[in-house]
Design an enzyme around this catalytic site. Structure first.
Site, mmCIF file in Angstrom:
data_model
loop_
_atom_site.group_PDB
_atom_site.id
_atom_site.type_symbol
_atom_site.label_atom_id
_atom_site.label_comp_id
_atom_site.label_asym_id
_atom_site.label_seq_id
_atom_site.Cartn_x
_atom_site.Cartn_y
_atom_site.Cartn_z
ATOM 1 N N ARG A 1 0.805 -1.227 0.000
ATOM 2 C CA ARG A 1 0.000 0.000 0.000
ATOM 3 C C ARG A 1 0.835 1.272 0.000
ATOM 4 N NH1 ARG A 1 -3.093 -1.401 5.270
ATOM 5 N NH2 ARG A 1 -0.906 -1.811 5.669
ATOM 6 N N LYS B 1 6.158 -19.116 5.041
ATOM 7 C CA LYS B 1 5.746 -19.740 6.297
ATOM 8 C C LYS B 1 5.150 -18.679 7.199
ATOM 9 C CE LYS B 1 8.595 -19.750 10.188
ATOM 10 N NZ LYS B 1 9.577 -20.169 11.124
ATOM 11 N N HIS C 1 12.441 -22.261 4.313
ATOM 12 C CA HIS C 1 13.770 -21.836 3.848
ATOM 13 C C HIS C 1 14.884 -22.786 4.292
ATOM 14 C CE1 HIS C 1 13.754 -19.808 7.800
ATOM 15 N NE2 HIS C 1 15.037 -20.039 7.758
ATOM 16 N N LYS D 1 18.866 -24.504 2.252
ATOM 17 C CA LYS D 1 20.235 -24.486 2.779
ATOM 18 C C LYS D 1 21.054 -25.602 2.137
ATOM 19 C CE LYS D 1 18.911 -22.616 7.262
ATOM 20 N NZ LYS D 1 19.480 -21.292 7.089
ATOM 21 N N GLU E 1 18.634 -21.645 19.365
ATOM 22 C CA GLU E 1 18.885 -20.236 19.064
ATOM 23 C C GLU E 1 19.332 -19.547 20.338
ATOM 24 O OE1 GLU E 1 16.021 -18.341 15.949
ATOM 25 O OE2 GLU E 1 14.864 -19.577 17.310
ATOM 26 N N ASP F 1 6.287 -22.921 15.610
ATOM 27 C CA ASP F 1 7.275 -22.092 14.911
ATOM 28 C C ASP F 1 8.403 -22.929 14.309
ATOM 29 O OD1 ASP F 1 8.223 -19.514 14.140
ATOM 30 O OD2 ASP F 1 9.753 -19.622 15.695
ATOM 31 N N HIS G 1 10.541 -26.823 10.058
ATOM 32 C CA HIS G 1 11.978 -27.090 9.932
ATOM 33 C C HIS G 1 12.407 -28.448 10.492
ATOM 34 C CE1 HIS G 1 11.758 -22.981 8.925
ATOM 35 N NE2 HIS G 1 11.897 -22.475 10.115
ATOM 36 N N LYS H 1 14.729 -21.319 22.401
ATOM 37 C CA LYS H 1 15.264 -19.957 22.346
ATOM 38 C C LYS H 1 16.055 -19.725 23.626
ATOM 39 C CE LYS H 1 12.262 -17.764 19.133
ATOM 40 N NZ LYS H 1 13.192 -17.709 18.020
HETATM 41 N N1 LIG Z 1 11.022 -11.181 8.011
HETATM 42 C C1 LIG Z 1 11.556 -12.381 7.967
HETATM 43 O O1 LIG Z 1 12.786 -12.565 8.126
HETATM 44 C C2 LIG Z 1 10.677 -13.604 7.694
HETATM 45 C C3 LIG Z 1 11.259 -14.880 7.772
HETATM 46 C C4 LIG Z 1 10.481 -16.005 7.471
HETATM 47 C C5 LIG Z 1 9.161 -15.831 7.104
HETATM 48 N N2 LIG Z 1 8.579 -14.597 7.057
HETATM 49 C C6 LIG Z 1 7.190 -14.477 6.632
HETATM 50 O O2 LIG Z 1 7.107 -13.586 5.536
HETATM 51 C C7 LIG Z 1 5.912 -12.837 5.582
HETATM 52 C C8 LIG Z 1 6.248 -11.363 5.546
HETATM 53 O O3 LIG Z 1 6.970 -11.017 6.704
HETATM 54 P P1 LIG Z 1 7.601 -9.579 6.920
HETATM 55 O O4 LIG Z 1 8.471 -9.702 8.131
HETATM 56 O O5 LIG Z 1 8.197 -9.030 5.680
HETATM 57 O O6 LIG Z 1 6.287 -8.699 7.305
HETATM 58 P P2 LIG Z 1 6.147 -7.122 7.368
HETATM 59 O O7 LIG Z 1 7.475 -6.458 7.510
HETATM 60 O O8 LIG Z 1 5.105 -6.829 8.386
HETATM 61 O O9 LIG Z 1 5.576 -6.747 5.939
HETATM 62 C C9 LIG Z 1 4.239 -6.916 5.568
HETATM 63 C C10 LIG Z 1 4.020 -6.302 4.194
HETATM 64 O O10 LIG Z 1 2.659 -6.471 3.836
HETATM 65 C C11 LIG Z 1 2.180 -5.234 3.284
HETATM 66 N N3 LIG Z 1 0.743 -5.120 3.476
HETATM 67 C C12 LIG Z 1 0.063 -5.088 4.647
HETATM 68 N N4 LIG Z 1 -1.255 -4.952 4.400
HETATM 69 C C13 LIG Z 1 -1.406 -4.905 3.047
HETATM 70 C C14 LIG Z 1 -2.512 -4.779 2.186
HETATM 71 N N5 LIG Z 1 -3.752 -4.677 2.651
HETATM 72 N N6 LIG Z 1 -2.278 -4.757 0.858
HETATM 73 C C15 LIG Z 1 -1.033 -4.840 0.368
HETATM 74 N N7 LIG Z 1 0.063 -5.000 1.124
HETATM 75 C C16 LIG Z 1 -0.120 -5.017 2.463
HETATM 76 C C17 LIG Z 1 2.961 -4.177 4.045
HETATM 77 O O11 LIG Z 1 3.097 -2.990 3.302
HETATM 78 P P3 LIG Z 1 2.148 -1.715 3.377
HETATM 79 O O12 LIG Z 1 1.920 -1.405 4.805
HETATM 80 O O13 LIG Z 1 2.944 -0.704 2.622
HETATM 81 O O14 LIG Z 1 0.907 -2.103 2.645
HETATM 82 C C18 LIG Z 1 4.351 -4.839 4.113
HETATM 83 O O15 LIG Z 1 5.026 -4.602 2.913
HETATM 84 C C19 LIG Z 1 5.189 -13.276 6.858
HETATM 85 O O16 LIG Z 1 4.242 -14.250 6.537
HETATM 86 C C20 LIG Z 1 6.287 -13.890 7.706
HETATM 87 O O17 LIG Z 1 5.764 -14.893 8.565
HETATM 88 C C21 LIG Z 1 9.331 -13.474 7.333
#
Ligand SMILES: NC(=O)c1ccc[n+]([C@@H]2O[C@H](COP(=O)([O-])OP(=O)(O)OC[C@H]3O[C@@H](n4cnc5c(N)ncnc54)[C@H](OP(=O)(O)O)[C@@H]3O)[C@@H](O)[C@H]2O)c1
Length: 485
Positions: free
Chosen positions: A43, A147, A177, A181, A215, A234, A239, A329
């Protein structure tokens, strides 16, 4: 062949931390297929230029010394941004038109990467379907789902159902992920490209298997996510069970997605879910002492931050061999390792051996960090009669191969573009895994057994974990990476 990678959740953490750095690295290594376009969708309003600028900074930070601004400048024009809201159908019509203009008449294979909060997976998939963006009339369409895939069997089934309303299974790539690895893939190479290990990889020679993912970090500011989820959902459902299946599976007929996943599924089917009484005796749960002081954690939270689960694979190869899974953890260090503990020699004729004979006869697959393999065995100490000591043979990737270990997302993104689903979870695999985890979570909640044990940070979990293993005449391999990071 042209590819469009559409990232939903483009302004989020995963995109800047993992996805764009991985795509940049693939470009730098000249592995990214030509004519690959990346289109961000979320957004927040960015121009292409503003998003590229933001990603340039984050990518430089996350890839470190391999960042080269000249290579970035070459890569950046392939990055585009189209703002939109997952909850707004018009955003998808507009995105589809935008992609059509970028791709031109010849079209492109499209990869829709759902890097958003899990509650958006179903709406995003439904919107892609309603906008006709999943149809493979002209070119292929694939969807990548991050995930967690559901929070229990019921929600996973529901998500599979909603996904299959729009995408056929061959179009779906569920990310774990860990499977990207190198060391995890190397389990298959180690087992199935060498003839010497397979004959001893069974109940005749293996006493038990330990799979640990420890961890050092605490949950920090992630209570919003973690307190409702806990270690079992988790780490174990995905994993740890993935590592178990790769360790236990039979050799597939071919190295190809269907055959590999069939064998993994057979292992999951051979694990009998634990009944409530089994859960009380064959699992442990713990919580690090300061957990309830973390910001956002409920004062009476019973969320487990440590668990062990003993599972048995009921087939001819593994009957009677326990697989101990453990994760926590606030542990003494970060290490993920698979330990194959072989049976001891039937009769020890030498005196003065190591404290426990089980310290030898052990193979340690160090998944991360300090990726490698170590074999522990008895050796004679020179010049002191028949005194024995445990010693090892070590292989470490970083010593044998000049190149850095790539981030898992590089391999996984490339595989999605190439249509290779071998390293992604299939719908039945995910559901079977939840079918093993759900009864444990339910029994913990219903009976309160085993009780939640508190543990100090910086160790190997609650003391009763050590006692529990001793009661089974076994010992945890409590070791920080056996190879030097
Ligand atoms: N971060 C990691 O290292 C990691 C690792 C493993 C898995 N994951 C998984 O990956 C996914 C993303 O994680 P993240 O950490 O990147 O989350 P995040 O930082 O909270 O990002 C969420 C994204 O979704 C967008 N969003 C929210 N509402 C929206 C809407 N209505 N329409 C369009 N876009 C929308 C947000 O952007 P706007 O607010 O600009 O819309 C933001 O870009 C999750 O399912 C998480 O479990 C993440």
């Amino acid at each position: 062949m042209a590819h469009s990678i559409v990232i939903f959740g483009a302004s989020g953490d995963l995109t800047s931390r993992k996805l764009i750095p991985a795509l940049y690295e693939l470009h730098r290594k000249k592995r990214l297929p030509e004519q690959t376009r990346i289109v961000g969708f979320s957004r927040t309003k960015f121009s292409d230029g503003a998003w590229r600028e933001k990603l340039s900074e984050s990518t430089a930070h996350f890839v470190g010394k391999s960042f080269d601004s000249a290579i970035w400048e070459e890569f950046a024009p392939s990055i585009h941004y189209h703002p939109g809201d997952i909850e707004n159908p018009e955003s998808f019509q507009s995105l589809n038109r935008y992609l059509g203009e970028l791709e031109g008449e010849s079209g492109a294979t499209r990869v829709y990467y759902l890097s958003t909060a899990p509650r958006f997976y179903e709406p995003a998939i439904a919107q892609l379907g309603a906008a006709g963006m999943a149809e493979e009339t002209q070119r292929e369409r694939r969807v990548v789902i991050e995930k967690p895939f559901g929070t229990d069997l019921q929600t996973a089934r529901q998500l599979n159902h909603a996904t299959h309303e729009v995408f056929a299974e061959h179009q779906v790539y569920r990310i774990d992920h860990y499977l990207g690895k190198e060391t995890v893939q190397n389990v298959l190479v180690f087992r199935f490209a060498n003839g010497i290990f397979e004959p001893i990889w069974n109940r005749n020679y293996v006493d038990h298997v330990q799979i640990t993912a420890a961890e050092e970090v605490t949950i920090g500011h992630r209570a919003g996510y973690y307190d409702g989820v806990g270690i079992l959902r988790d780490m174990f459902q995905n994993h740890l069970l993935q590592l178990l299946t790769l360790t236990a599976m039979e050799v597939p007929a071919r190295f190809e997605a269907g055959a590999v996943r069939d064998e993994k599924v057979k292992v999951l089917r051979a694990i009998k879910p634990l009944g409530r009484e089994d859960v009380a005796t064959d699992t442990l749960r713990g919580q690090y002492r300061k957990y309830r002081d973390e910001p956002g954690v409920a004062a009476e939270s019973a969320t487990a931050t440590f668990a062990t689960v003993k599972l048995c694979v009921h087939n001819w190869r593994w009957q009677g061999v326990p697989f101990y899974l453990r994760s926590g953890k606030a542990m003494s260090c970060r290490t993920t390792q698979i330990v194959i503990q072989f049976r001891q020699a039937p009769y020890m004729m030498f005196e003065g051996g190591p404290r426990a004979a089980s310290q030898a006869n052990r193979l340690v697959i160090q998944v991360q960090p300090a990726e490698g393999i170590q074999l522990h065995f008895h050796t004679k100490v020179p010049d002191v009669g028949m005194k024995l000591r445990m010693t090892d043979l070590s292989f470490q990737f970083k010593e044998k191969f000049a190149s850095e270990m790539p981030e898992a997302y590089q391999r996984l993104l490339l595989d999605v573009m190439q249509g290779d689903a071998s390293l992604f979870a299939r719908s039945d695999e995910v559901e079977l895994a939840w079918g093993i985890i759900d009864p444990i979570a339910a029994a913990w909640k219903a009976s309160g057994l085993p009780s939640l044990a508190l543990y100090e940070a910086g160790g190997w979990g609650p003391p009763n974990s050590t006692e529990w293993m001793h009661a089974q005449d076994r010992e945890w391999f409590d070791s920080c990476p056996v190879l030097k990071p």
